[in-house]
Design an enzyme around this catalytic site. Structure first.
Site, PDB file in Angstrom:
ATOM      1  CD  GLU A  64      -3.368   0.620   1.966  1.00 31.47           C
ATOM      2  OE1 GLU A  64      -2.877  -0.453   2.964  1.00 31.47           O
ATOM      3  OE2 GLU A  64      -4.024   1.337   2.184  1.00 31.47           O
ATOM      4  CG  ASP A  65       1.639   2.804   3.340  1.00 31.28           C
ATOM      5  OD1 ASP A  65       0.404   3.009   2.606  1.00 31.28           O
ATOM      6  OD2 ASP A  65       1.716   2.601   4.267  1.00 31.28           O
TER       7      ASP A  65
END
Ligand code: MN
Length: 498
Positions: A64-65
């Site tokens: 996600e990051d």
């Protein structure tokens, strides 16, 4: 615990990968971001999770990051780790709003249910998510107040009940108390000091009781550990709400926990305590013979001492204690090898029977993905309703969800019994078919072969199981009344499509 002096190379490698992926990122606390995945790793290790789960925990925020892709993870760490990281990523409800799930999950506002279904694939995803949530809560003070409230509320509504469902007692208490502090700080402080005050006031008499009990147990040559158990703030809050805020009705504010070697000693200890103090009527609970739905086992009794103190005792074996505190994580530890093997085969059937709801969840998730119809009400009932245990006159134990009535009981025994009910005796007395059964009732169903199922029984039924049996019987009799020739001996005939 496993000896962890030497970290596995795969874990070391995962840490390196996560470090370089999160390079330059920082948390709201100001610390480098990597602090968070490493904290999640530590929690998972404390819970005794398997290596793949720990590695997935270290990598849980990378998809996600960071620039890392699922393919990278699959390539470096294998299919199982990739699957887990993908699952956790999909679950980060706060940020992605469960977009994936929406595509196949029928509209339901019930976040708990949505989350459970999303988790159907592999319960280890949930364990990572719980570790993630725990660390985020521990560091929640760094976030702005509106976010704090939102995350704390969601924790109380979804994650703490989940921890309870998995019988992870320590986690449930920590999550709930951390979160409650943000949701209602004033009440939290109030109750916390109330608990401290009560415990302080009880300290002297509690020590006396402890000594008396210890001496009696030693005399009987029982090996034991005895300690005070402090009630969590949030569970007191919930109990008070149930009892109109009347603190005098809360009998387990002060409790002593006794841990012994085996089940026989549990019952011996219970007997010894009852010979010392007067047990309170209706407050003896045998969760050893009848475990709670999450698998929790213990004997509970509340007694009144000679100087009028009310004390709850919880008596259990070391194993039961381990399971009560660590729950599913504990059974993962004991079954680690088997679990890994079975997950690869897509099976988790070796789970203790009280965790078989996880299997049901998996089946449901798979059906939803295939676009098949699923009875969410039924699923929810099976997953979340509390169980009661009632008895046949012969003493067989039947478990039913709380709220069940005599017809539910009758249909559970057999549909032939259910179809021919004319009355019911509860604890030896004639009663009504719409009477809710209580824990421990002895239920005797009266039947007559001339009786036929009645339409209005639908109002006197609680379980989906009995409902579907009654519906089938009603359909059959309607059709036979209409002159159709029906062979009633075929129990599992499929309903005709309209
Ligand atoms: Mn995270």
């Amino acid at each position: 615990m496993k000896p962890s002096a030497k970290k596995s190379e795969r874990i070391e490698h995962a840490i390196e990968v996560a470090k370089s992926a999160h390079e330059g990122q920082s948390r709201k606390t100001g610390e480098p971001y990597i602090v968070h995945p490493l904290a999640v790793q530590k929690i998972l290790e404390e819970w005794g999770m398997d290596e793949d789960t720990i590695i997935a925990g270290i990598l849980h925020d990378t998809i996600e990051d960071t620039d890392l892709t699922l393919d990278d993870i699959r390539h470096e760490f294998g299919e199982s780790v990739a699957f887990l990281v993908d699952g956790v990523t999909k679950l980060s409800t706060a940020r992605t709003g469960m977009r994936d799930i929406d595509t196949y999950l029928p509209a339901t506002k019930d976040n708990f249910l949505r989350l459970m279904i999303a988790l159907g694939d592999d319960i280890r995803v949930l364990i990572i998510k719980l570790a993630d949530r725990l660390h985020n809560l521990r560091t929640l003070s760094a976030l702005p107040p509106d976010k704090q409230k939102k995350i704390a509320k969601e924790t109380l509504e979804v994650f703490a009940p989940l921890a309870d469902r998995l019988n992870m007692g320590l986690l449930r208490v920590e999550l709930a108390d951390l979160a409650f502090k943000y949701v209602d700080p004033k009440r939290y402080e109030e109750l916390k000091s109330l608990i401290e005050k009560t415990n302080k006031a009880a300290e002297k008499s509690l020590n006396k009781i402890k000594n008396e009990v210890s001496a009696a147990l030693k005399k009987e040559k029982i090996h034991f550990e005895i300690s005070g158990r402090v009630k969590s703030v949030y569970s007191l809050h919930k109990k008070l709400a149930k009892h109109n805020q009347n603190i005098n009705e809360i009998y387990d504010l002060t409790a002593l926990r006794i841990i012994v070697d085996d089940i026989t000693d549990c019952y011996l200890t219970l007997g010894i305590i009852h010979s010392l103090y007067m047990p309170m009527n209706g407050r003896i609970k045998d969760y050893i013979a009848m475990p709670k739905q999450n698998g929790y086992q213990s004997l509970h009794t509340t007694v009144i001492t000679k100087d009028k103190h009310v004390v709850e005792f919880q008596i259990r074996t070391h194993e039961m204690h381990e399971y009560a505190e660590r729950g599913l994580a504990a059974s993962f530890y004991y079954n680690e090898q088997k679990l890994t093997e079975n997950y690869k085969k897509g099976k988790i059937e070796h789970l203790p029977t009280n965790l078989l709801w996880i299997t049901e969840l998996q089946t449901t998730a798979a059906r939803l993905r295939e676009g098949k119809k699923v009875d969410l009400k039924k699923l929810k009932l099976n997953l979340f309703a509390d169980k009661i245990f009632v008895y046949t006159p012969k003493g067989d134990i039947i478990d039913l969800p709380a709220g069940a009535m005599p017809l539910d009981f009758a249909y559970r025994l057999h549909s032939e019994i259910g179809d021919h009910v004319v009355g019911v005796k509860i604890n030896g007395k004639m009663s009504n078919l719409n009477k809710k059964l209580e824990q421990g009732d002895i239920v005797e169903i009266l039947t007559s072969k001339n009786q036929t199922p009645k339409q209005n029984w639908l109002d006197k039924i609680f379980t989906p199981h009995a409902r579907s049996k009654l519906m089938r019987a009603l359909n059959l009799s309607a059709r036979s009344a209409a002159g159709e020739n029906i062979d009633k001996t075929k129990k599992h005939r499929k309903p005709r499509t309209k």
